[in-house]
Motif scaffolding. Structure first.
Motif, short mmCIF file in Angstrom:
data_model
loop_
_atom_site.label_atom_id
_atom_site.label_comp_id
_atom_site.label_asym_id
_atom_site.label_seq_id
_atom_site.Cartn_x
_atom_site.Cartn_y
_atom_site.Cartn_z
N PRO A 23 27.34 -19.05 23.41
CA PRO A 23 27.14 -20.20 22.53
C PRO A 23 25.76 -20.23 21.91
O PRO A 23 24.90 -21.00 22.32
CB PRO A 23 27.36 -21.39 23.47
N SER A 24 25.54 -19.39 20.92
CA SER A 24 24.25 -19.40 20.22
C SER A 24 24.18 -20.63 19.31
O SER A 24 25.20 -21.28 19.04
CB SER A 24 24.09 -18.14 19.38
N PHE A 25 23.00 -20.91 18.86
CA PHE A 25 22.80 -22.08 17.99
C PHE A 25 23.64 -21.98 16.73
O PHE A 25 24.31 -22.94 16.32
CB PHE A 25 21.31 -22.20 17.65
N GLN A 26 23.64 -20.80 16.10
CA GLN A 26 24.39 -20.61 14.87
C GLN A 26 25.89 -20.76 15.10
O GLN A 26 26.59 -21.40 14.32
CB GLN A 26 24.10 -19.24 14.27
N ARG A 27 26.37 -20.18 16.17
CA ARG A 27 27.81 -20.25 16.46
C ARG A 27 28.23 -21.67 16.75
O ARG A 27 29.30 -22.12 16.28
CB ARG A 27 28.13 -19.34 17.65
N LEU A 28 27.40 -22.39 17.50
CA LEU A 28 27.71 -23.79 17.78
C LEU A 28 27.74 -24.59 16.48
O LEU A 28 28.62 -25.43 16.28
CB LEU A 28 26.66 -24.37 18.73
N SER A 29 26.80 -24.29 15.59
CA SER A 29 26.73 -25.04 14.34
C SER A 29 27.97 -24.80 13.48
O SER A 29 28.54 -25.74 12.91
CB SER A 29 25.48 -24.63 13.55
N VAL A 30 28.38 -23.54 13.39
CA VAL A 30 29.55 -23.21 12.57
C VAL A 30 30.80 -23.87 13.15
O VAL A 30 31.57 -24.52 12.43
CB VAL A 30 29.74 -21.68 12.48
N LEU A 31 30.98 -23.72 14.45
CA LEU A 31 32.17 -24.30 15.08
C LEU A 31 32.17 -25.81 14.96
O LEU A 31 33.21 -26.42 14.65
CB LEU A 31 32.23 -23.87 16.55
N LYS A 32 31.00 -26.41 15.16
CA LYS A 32 30.90 -27.86 15.05
C LYS A 32 31.29 -28.32 13.65
O LYS A 32 32.01 -29.31 13.48
CB LYS A 32 29.47 -28.31 15.37
N TYR A 33 30.83 -27.58 12.65
CA TYR A 33 31.15 -27.96 11.27
C TYR A 33 32.66 -27.94 11.03
O TYR A 33 33.22 -28.86 10.45
CB TYR A 33 30.45 -27.02 10.28
N ILE A 34 33.31 -26.87 11.49
CA ILE A 34 34.75 -26.73 11.24
C ILE A 34 35.54 -27.83 11.94
O ILE A 34 36.49 -28.38 11.39
CB ILE A 34 35.25 -25.35 11.71
N ILE A 35 35.10 -28.17 13.16
CA ILE A 35 35.85 -29.18 13.91
C ILE A 35 35.59 -30.57 13.35
O ILE A 35 36.50 -31.39 13.23
CB ILE A 35 35.47 -29.12 15.41
N GLN A 36 34.34 -30.83 12.98
CA GLN A 36 33.99 -32.17 12.51
C GLN A 36 34.60 -32.49 11.16
O GLN A 36 35.47 -33.34 11.04
CB GLN A 36 32.47 -32.27 12.42
N LYS A 37 34.12 -31.82 10.16
CA LYS A 37 34.74 -31.92 8.84
C LYS A 37 36.04 -31.19 8.98
O LYS A 37 36.03 -30.02 9.36
CB LYS A 37 33.87 -31.21 7.78
N LYS A 38 37.11 -31.75 8.63
CA LYS A 38 38.38 -31.03 8.77
C LYS A 38 38.79 -30.51 7.42
O LYS A 38 39.91 -30.64 6.95
CB LYS A 38 39.44 -31.96 9.35
N ASN A 39 37.83 -29.83 6.85
CA ASN A 39 37.81 -29.47 5.44
C ASN A 39 38.51 -28.18 5.09
O ASN A 39 38.62 -27.85 3.93
CB ASN A 39 36.34 -29.24 5.07
N HIS A 40 38.86 -27.40 6.08
CA HIS A 40 39.35 -26.03 5.89
C HIS A 40 38.38 -25.27 5.00
O HIS A 40 38.77 -24.78 3.93
CB HIS A 40 40.74 -26.03 5.28
#
Lengths: 149, 149
Positions: A23-40
């Motif tokens: 769980p690097s900072f970048q990976r957490l950030s990307v995953l968080k973005y996808i889950i939060q915004k459900k923007n596809h």
DNA sequence: ATCATTGCAAACACTTTGCATACGC
DNA sequence: GCGTATGCAAAGTGTTTGCAATGAT
């Protein structure tokens, strides 16, 4: 505005570690973005959004991350758009609708009787994607040109 | 080998003219290829096949033709592959299966109760695509590695 | 003669690769 | 310190565009 339910970093960490992804900072950030915004979102959408907070972020890292997460089964790569890959975090099975006008992708529910089958016509099925294309309700309302002709 | 039922040029001409497309030699060739071989070809596949008989043929012409035919509703652009667009001539509605190993795309039949709807969740539906991905029966038989682990 | 189609070359856009730097344990 | 993640630059690949030449009526 956009509904963004807060997601704990611990949850994200566990999610990644449970699939053997550090769980690097970048990976957490990307995953968080996808889950939060459900923007596809596309790679570019994620990049532009996260770059504001992480100025050193590289697109390569986003590509690396998304390929890794897809491979580990944490996110799904959607081939609904012809030019760019969209990404989705969805546990339960659902279909997608892409608007030809604004380009947005929406989740839609489908009573899928065939989504559970492991084989079809002798072929082993790993994944099913149902794609609708047309004009979304927003664009229909904003621009009634589509209703006139 | 590959079953190629012969298709009359007159039929192809009528098909194009009925949609206000001038039946040039190149356009007839491309359309004939898609209808005859039902292998959901990419631009490159069509180009390599037709180049043998039409040495002066250009990829640009194939792109132009396919964009035109898609726009006129004569063929369908499939976004099943992530990197390249595949093209299909299918009147009746059917789903597609792409093999992750050999890359081939097969037609599969689906009892689609939802394929006829004009709206879903308020969005106007113009097109529906159902994509299965996995390992095709050919590759399963040839390479039983997939069965071992 | 006019207008559309063709096709080469260049531009574009998305994605991957090579490799050096930086980070984490 | 060692192994991995990061990120820049360059290459790769599918597609579109600009424009001149060709072809059809």
């Amino acid at each position: 505005m956009t509904k963004t339910k807060n997601i704990s970093t611990d949850y994200l960490k566990e999610l990644l570690e449970s699939k053997d992804v550090k769980p690097s900072f970048q990976r957490l950030s990307v995953l968080k973005y996808i889950i939060q915004k459900k923007n596809h979102p596309s790679v570019d959408t994620i990049f532009k959004a996260l770059s504001k907070d992480i100025p050193t972020l590289s697109k390569t890292t986003i590509y690396n991350t998304l390929n890794l997460l897809t491979q580990k089964g944490i996110v799904t790569a959607l081939t609904i758009a012809d030019n760019e890959t969209r990404y989705d975090f969805g546990e339960e099975h659902h279909a997608h609708f892409q608007c030809a006008v604004c380009g947005m992708v929406f989740d839609v529910k489908v009573d899928s009787d065939f989504c559970d089958r492991d084989f079809i016509d002798g072929h082993k099925v790993d994944e099913i994607q149902v794609h609708f294309k047309g004009v979304c309700s927003n664009c229909l309302n904003k621009n009634n040109t589509f209703l006139k002709h």
